[in-house]
Design a protein around this motif. Structure first.
Motif, mmCIF file in Angstrom:
data_model
loop_
_atom_site.group_PDB
_atom_site.id
_atom_site.type_symbol
_atom_site.label_atom_id
_atom_site.label_comp_id
_atom_site.label_asym_id
_atom_site.label_seq_id
_atom_site.Cartn_x
_atom_site.Cartn_y
_atom_site.Cartn_z
ATOM 1 N N GLY A 60 0.819 -1.209 0.000
ATOM 2 C CA GLY A 60 0.000 0.000 0.000
ATOM 3 C C GLY A 60 0.852 1.257 0.000
ATOM 4 O O GLY A 60 0.522 2.254 -0.663
ATOM 5 N N ALA A 61 1.968 1.224 0.734
ATOM 6 C CA ALA A 61 2.876 2.377 0.759
ATOM 7 C C ALA A 61 3.489 2.607 -0.616
ATOM 8 O O ALA A 61 3.676 3.744 -1.048
ATOM 9 N N GLN A 62 3.821 1.514 -1.310
ATOM 10 C CA GLN A 62 4.366 1.645 -2.655
ATOM 11 C C GLN A 62 3.310 2.189 -3.613
ATOM 12 O O GLN A 62 3.617 3.011 -4.483
ATOM 13 N N ALA A 63 2.070 1.743 -3.454
ATOM 14 C CA ALA A 63 0.990 2.191 -4.345
ATOM 15 C C ALA A 63 0.635 3.646 -4.103
ATOM 16 O O ALA A 63 0.311 4.381 -5.046
ATOM 17 N N GLY A 64 0.690 4.085 -2.840
ATOM 18 C CA GLY A 64 0.332 5.466 -2.529
ATOM 19 C C GLY A 64 -1.092 5.781 -2.943
ATOM 20 O O GLY A 64 -2.037 5.061 -2.612
ATOM 21 N N LEU A 65 -1.249 6.841 -3.732
ATOM 22 C CA LEU A 65 -2.569 7.284 -4.172
ATOM 23 C C LEU A 65 -2.984 6.637 -5.490
ATOM 24 O O LEU A 65 -4.033 6.980 -6.039
ATOM 25 N N ASN A 66 -2.186 5.697 -5.989
ATOM 26 C CA ASN A 66 -2.432 5.143 -7.324
ATOM 27 C C ASN A 66 -3.466 4.029 -7.356
ATOM 28 O O ASN A 66 -3.897 3.627 -8.435
ATOM 29 N N LEU A 67 -3.846 3.485 -6.213
ATOM 30 C CA LEU A 67 -4.934 2.502 -6.136
ATOM 31 C C LEU A 67 -6.002 3.095 -5.237
ATOM 32 O O LEU A 67 -5.733 3.410 -4.075
ATOM 33 N N THR A 68 -7.217 3.226 -5.734
ATOM 34 C CA THR A 68 -8.228 3.937 -4.952
ATOM 35 C C THR A 68 -9.646 3.494 -5.318
ATOM 36 O O THR A 68 -9.894 2.968 -6.407
ATOM 37 N N VAL A 69 -10.533 3.686 -4.366
ATOM 38 C CA VAL A 69 -11.976 3.622 -4.595
ATOM 39 C C VAL A 69 -12.514 5.005 -4.276
ATOM 40 O O VAL A 69 -12.288 5.518 -3.174
ATOM 41 N N PRO A 111 -3.715 7.014 -11.652
ATOM 42 C CA PRO A 111 -4.331 6.191 -10.602
ATOM 43 C C PRO A 111 -5.353 5.213 -11.180
ATOM 44 O O PRO A 111 -6.038 5.505 -12.164
ATOM 45 N N LEU A 112 -5.432 4.053 -10.559
ATOM 46 C CA LEU A 112 -6.398 3.028 -10.939
ATOM 47 C C LEU A 112 -7.588 3.137 -9.993
ATOM 48 O O LEU A 112 -7.466 2.882 -8.797
ATOM 49 N N GLU A 113 -8.746 3.543 -10.524
ATOM 50 C CA GLU A 113 -9.948 3.743 -9.713
ATOM 51 C C GLU A 113 -10.851 2.518 -9.858
ATOM 52 O O GLU A 113 -11.331 2.205 -10.944
ATOM 53 N N TYR A 114 -11.060 1.845 -8.731
ATOM 54 C CA TYR A 114 -11.813 0.599 -8.748
ATOM 55 C C TYR A 114 -13.307 0.836 -8.560
ATOM 56 O O TYR A 114 -13.733 1.756 -7.843
ATOM 57 N N GLU A 115 -14.092 -0.065 -9.162
ATOM 58 C CA GLU A 115 -15.535 -0.139 -8.938
ATOM 59 C C GLU A 115 -15.894 -1.573 -8.581
ATOM 60 O O GLU A 115 -15.179 -2.514 -8.947
ATOM 61 N N PHE A 116 -16.995 -1.755 -7.871
ATOM 62 C CA PHE A 116 -17.421 -3.095 -7.461
ATOM 63 C C PHE A 116 -18.011 -3.872 -8.635
ATOM 64 O O PHE A 116 -18.816 -3.345 -9.403
ATOM 65 N N SER A 117 -17.609 -5.134 -8.742
ATOM 66 C CA SER A 117 -18.356 -6.046 -9.609
ATOM 67 C C SER A 117 -19.639 -6.422 -8.865
ATOM 68 O O SER A 117 -19.718 -6.262 -7.636
ATOM 69 N N LEU A 165 -3.053 -7.598 -6.796
ATOM 70 C CA LEU A 165 -2.293 -8.846 -6.753
ATOM 71 C C LEU A 165 -2.968 -9.932 -7.590
ATOM 72 O O LEU A 165 -2.296 -10.746 -8.226
ATOM 73 N N ILE A 166 -4.296 -9.932 -7.591
ATOM 74 C CA ILE A 166 -5.050 -10.950 -8.336
ATOM 75 C C ILE A 166 -4.996 -10.681 -9.837
ATOM 76 O O ILE A 166 -4.753 -11.574 -10.638
ATOM 77 N N ASP A 167 -5.237 -9.432 -10.217
ATOM 78 C CA ASP A 167 -5.216 -9.042 -11.630
ATOM 79 C C ASP A 167 -4.901 -7.555 -11.691
ATOM 80 O O ASP A 167 -5.747 -6.720 -11.385
ATOM 81 N N SER A 168 -3.685 -7.228 -12.103
ATOM 82 C CA SER A 168 -3.243 -5.830 -12.091
ATOM 83 C C SER A 168 -3.725 -5.047 -13.311
ATOM 84 O O SER A 168 -3.386 -3.878 -13.468
ATOM 85 N N ASN A 169 -4.534 -5.688 -14.179
ATOM 86 C CA ASN A 169 -4.968 -5.026 -15.412
ATOM 87 C C ASN A 169 -6.459 -4.695 -15.432
ATOM 88 O O ASN A 169 -6.983 -4.320 -16.482
ATOM 89 N N THR A 170 -7.132 -4.839 -14.311
ATOM 90 C CA THR A 170 -8.562 -4.560 -14.283
ATOM 91 C C THR A 170 -8.871 -3.477 -13.258
ATOM 92 O O THR A 170 -8.140 -3.301 -12.284
ATOM 93 N N SER A 171 -9.960 -2.755 -13.473
ATOM 94 C CA SER A 171 -10.400 -1.736 -12.516
ATOM 95 C C SER A 171 -11.663 -2.177 -11.796
ATOM 96 O O SER A 171 -12.330 -1.372 -11.141
ATOM 97 N N SER A 172 -11.980 -3.457 -11.908
ATOM 98 C CA SER A 172 -13.173 -3.999 -11.266
ATOM 99 C C SER A 172 -12.784 -4.819 -10.042
ATOM 100 O O SER A 172 -11.989 -5.758 -10.141
ATOM 101 N N LEU A 173 -13.340 -4.475 -8.882
ATOM 102 C CA LEU A 173 -13.096 -5.243 -7.664
ATOM 103 C C LEU A 173 -13.857 -6.558 -7.739
ATOM 104 O O LEU A 173 -15.085 -6.568 -7.879
#
Length: 782
Positions: free
Chosen positions: A370-379, A610-616, A666-674
């Protein structure tokens, strides 16, 4: 030794045998040492090397340094001149000095003169100059010229060595040892020159001396098939059976082709049926390789692993997990089943390697990620009420000696190595900058100086590990330079105590504000004015003992908000005797799972948007079920329990999402869907945190000192079928005090109706029976 052409035994100055070099046909050399029980071990792992024939040269005024043991033996035995070498010849010097940097000073500073005699070839010339440069600071060095071979052999002889010279001179002198000795000594003096290192530009020399070697993660660029074929080509007696190969194991004196090799599933499988470790086998191969070279390139393996489907929870499994919390009192080992496969593999591998707790390794690995990701992974909104990031706060509480610090370090291994590499580069560039600024030819506005300062600032901005022992002002400076980071705290209790000192006044309150990653944070001081930080990002992973935290944290702290922001973990103690020495020689950095995790770090470093996630739909359903069941459990508690748990519950729910977005990468670094799997990862960790929190506040952190003593006495009696003589308790050392303390605790338990004590004339005696009248629970003690 069967098949050996020569055995060269290395001894210390007292003549004690240390290890051997075994020469086989076709100039193949193997290394051998004896184990503690006299068994043969075909490697030199952990061996401190010495010069060859040290026992016969250490008290001599001068020595001849040649390339190989054969030359040394001939000079000493046939000529009578002191000589030595190092194992491995021309290519062995640099690796030796890397492992034993004091080797030259330790073994050669006592000689008044050293002749360096290379073989008559290109590699020999390079080796001679390198050796002379290392010897020059500690002794007088004479470097042989090529005329030595021409004059003594009477012809050009490419590749000749000292043994060839001895043979030629012996033939001419009919084996007269005295004459041979005089001729060779005279030739050494006549055809050698005093060595002086080349002069270098003073400014450049200072720059080179200021360099600090950096740790750079090796990349897997070699094709796996090439590696496999290279291994096979270096083995003896290779036979193929189906898809498997069998060969002589190079790590021990093998006569039965004990080594099995195969390539499948993106990795090379190597097994020695005689029991040699994988690390030892890899080191004994010709040429040696690292364990990580047995695996496919990290990026390819990661891509394949992330393509593999992850099954969701079985019907009713989520409901069962949520309801099980109220049934279990004491937490067991954390079940990693629902974590991302990469993280599962890393926890399993490193736990086996270190015997450290899986939940501490896993939670720290996620916090560091999470520290490495910083603000780049977010909901962000409107997916959730507020923006969430992967800044986890985790606190693991465990007994002393339970490898908790090891678990912390292993969990953050990749981030710590990255930090070390940055610090090394910063140190290098600061040293270069200092030299540049001290030169007369440079000015402050010199473009090279300006660029160097900017480079140092860029490197500083990439740091992610926060200082564990620093003032609040120093931490603010770091946050201003980097934007955020993580505290990795091996003694959380000591760090917590430091928050209360006068110069850190308000530290705890400030950190609490940073948990939610505010849009802006302003820090105002009298001396330094105002600092405004944009979205400061802070993660924390700490470990501590219960004893250190007791008295500093209790039920009153639960409602403060600071402690409630932590996921609290209480892994069970391991009742094992720690090994005296490492059982496995493999390093964390050699694990395939470590390289997969490193590839994830690499991808995060390359992110620019940043990668902005949405719920599946499945993830939303699973999260909603968890959220509702969490608050239902809270509502079913007593008012007293609700007061303790309420601040935690409000963070556990969004905590699932924060863990979920890290897990999804970690599961799939190429998707924006949780995915549902990512949410289940967060659910499993937060449920475990809930179980641990309930246990801690009902027992260890929520108990007074008196209640702790009561519980220990009751547990001791309960474990002995609920009935023991008083004398047994007195000699049990359950409590640290004497008879008066035991009597006081027994009387208080008797008054509470939990314990019956038989008495004589109204007094307790040694023979008094202690009988539990009920099972004392943690709630009864509180």
């Amino acid at each position: 030794m069967q098949g050996a052409e020569a055995v060269y035994t290395y001894k210390d100055a007292n003549g004690r045998s240390l290890y051997q070099v075994i020469r086989f046909p076709k100039k193949e050399f193997r290394r051998l040492r004896k184990g503690s029980n006299g068994e043969e071990i075909w490697n030199w792992d952990g061996v401190q090397q010495v010069p060859y024939r040290l026992d016969q040269i250490h008290d001599k005024p001068a020595v001849i340094f040649v390339e190989g043991e054969k030359d040394v033996d001939n000079l000493i035995e046939k000529v009578g001149l002191p000589a030595t070498c190092i194992a491995g010849g021309a290519k062995a010097l640099k690796p030796l000095l890397k492992k034993q940097p004091d080797f030259i000073q330790k073994y050669f500073s006592g000689f008044k003169k050293v002749w360096v005699v290379p073989d008559n070839d290109g590699p020999g010339d390079v080796f001679a100059r390198e050796m002379a440069e290392k010897l020059h600071p500690v002794t007088q060095v004479r470097l042989l010229t090529e005329i030595f071979y021409l004059e003594n052999l009477k012809k050009e002889f490419p590749g000749a060595d000292m043994t060839d010279v001895i043979k030629e001179v012996s033939a001419r002198e009919s084996g007269d040892r005295l004459n041979i000795s005089q001729i060779i000594y005279k030739a050494l003096e006549e055809y050698s020159i005093g060595f002086e290192p080349e002069e270098k530009d003073e400014w450049w020399e200072e720059l080179v001396q200021a360099k600090v070697p950096s740790t750079v993660l090796p990349e897997r660029t070699e094709d796996l098939h090439d590696t496999f074929n290279g291994i096979l080509n270096g083995l003896k007696t290779v036979n193929k059976s189906g898809n498997e190969y069998n060969a002589i194991c190079p790590a021990h004196d093998d006569r039965r082709s004990s080594l099995s090799l195969a390539m499948e599933g993106g990795k090379i499988l190597i097994t020695c049926h005689a029991g040699c470790s994988l690390e030892t086998i890899c080191q004994s191969l010709s040429p040696p390789i690292k364990v990580y070279q047995l695996f496919q390139k990290s990026a390819d393996v990661l891509r394949d692993k992330q393509k593999a489907p992850i099954p969701g929870p079985r019907p009713g499994e989520l409901e069962k997990l949520c309801t099980s919390i109220l049934k279990a009192e004491e937490p067991g080992e954390f079940n990693t089943t629902h974590l991302p496969p990469i993280l599962q593999e890393y926890i399993r591998d490193t736990s086996e390697l270190t015997e450290a707790s899986g939940i501490i390794i896993g939670s720290t690995a996620l916090t560091a990620l999470g520290a490495q990701a910083g603000l780049n992974l977010t909901v962000t909104t409107p997916t959730y009420f507020v923006s969430l990031y992967g800044n986890l706060w985790c606190l693991s509480i465990s007994e002393s000696g339970s490898y908790k610090t090891t678990a912390l370090n292993v969990g953050a291994q990749r981030l710590r190595e990255r930090e070390g590499n940055l610090l090394s580069q910063i140190s290098d560039n600061r040293a270069e900058l200092k030299i540049m600024q001290e030169g007369d030819a440079y000015a402050e506005d010199d473009i090279e100086i300006v660029e160097k300062v900017e480079l140092i600032d860029r490197l500083e901005s990439q740091r992610r590990v926060m200082p564990g022992k620093a003032s609040w002002e120093a931490c603010i400076d770091r946050l201003e330079a980097t934007g955020g980071g993580v505290w990795l705290l091996s003694e959380f209790g000591a760090w917590l105590a430091g928050l209360e000192t006068s110069h850190n006044k308000g530290f705890r309150q400030h950190i609490t504000e940073l948990y939610d990653v505010p849009e802006y944070f302003e820090d105002v001081t009298r001396g330094r004015g105002s600092k405004i930080l944009y979205r400061p990002f802070v993660g924390i992973s700490g470990v501590s003992t219960v004893e250190f935290l007791q008295g500093m944290i209790g039920k009153d702290d639960a409602g403060s908000g600071f402690l409630a922001r932590f996921l609290l973990f209480r892994p069970p103690p391991k009742d094992v005797i720690p090994p005296a020495l490492p059982k496995i020689q493999t390093k964390v950095q050699d694990l395939n799972s470590y390289y997969l995790l490193s590839e994830i770090y690499h991808q995060l470093e390359e992110m620019t948007v940043p990668l902005e996630y949405e719920f599946s739909p499945e993830a939303e359903k699973a999260f909603t079920h968890y959220h509702n069941s969490l608050f239902k459990r809270l509502q079913s508690e007593t008012i007293k329990e609700q007061k303790i748990l309420d601040p935690f519950v409000k963070r556990w729910s969004p905590g699932v999402i924060k863990i979920g977005l890290l897990s999804q990468f970690l599961i799939d670094s190429n998707t924006s869907s949780l995915s549902e799997a990512a949410i289940m990862s967060g659910v499993s960790m937060c449920l475990y945190a809930e179980q641990c929190t309930r246990y801690l506040f009902n027992r260890e952190l929520g108990e007074s000192d008196h209640q702790t003593k009561q519980r220990k006495v009751v547990e001791y009696i309960a474990n002995r079928q609920g009935k023991i003589p008083r004398q047994s308790l007195l000699v049990s050392r359950v409590l640290d005090g004497g008879v008066k303390e035991y009597n006081y605790i027994l009387e208080s338990l008797e008054e509470s109706g939990v314990l019956h004590v038989s008495k004589t004339d109204g007094r307790m005696t040694k023979g008094s029976e202690l009988i539990l009248t009920s099972t004392l629970t943690s709630k009864q003690l509180n």
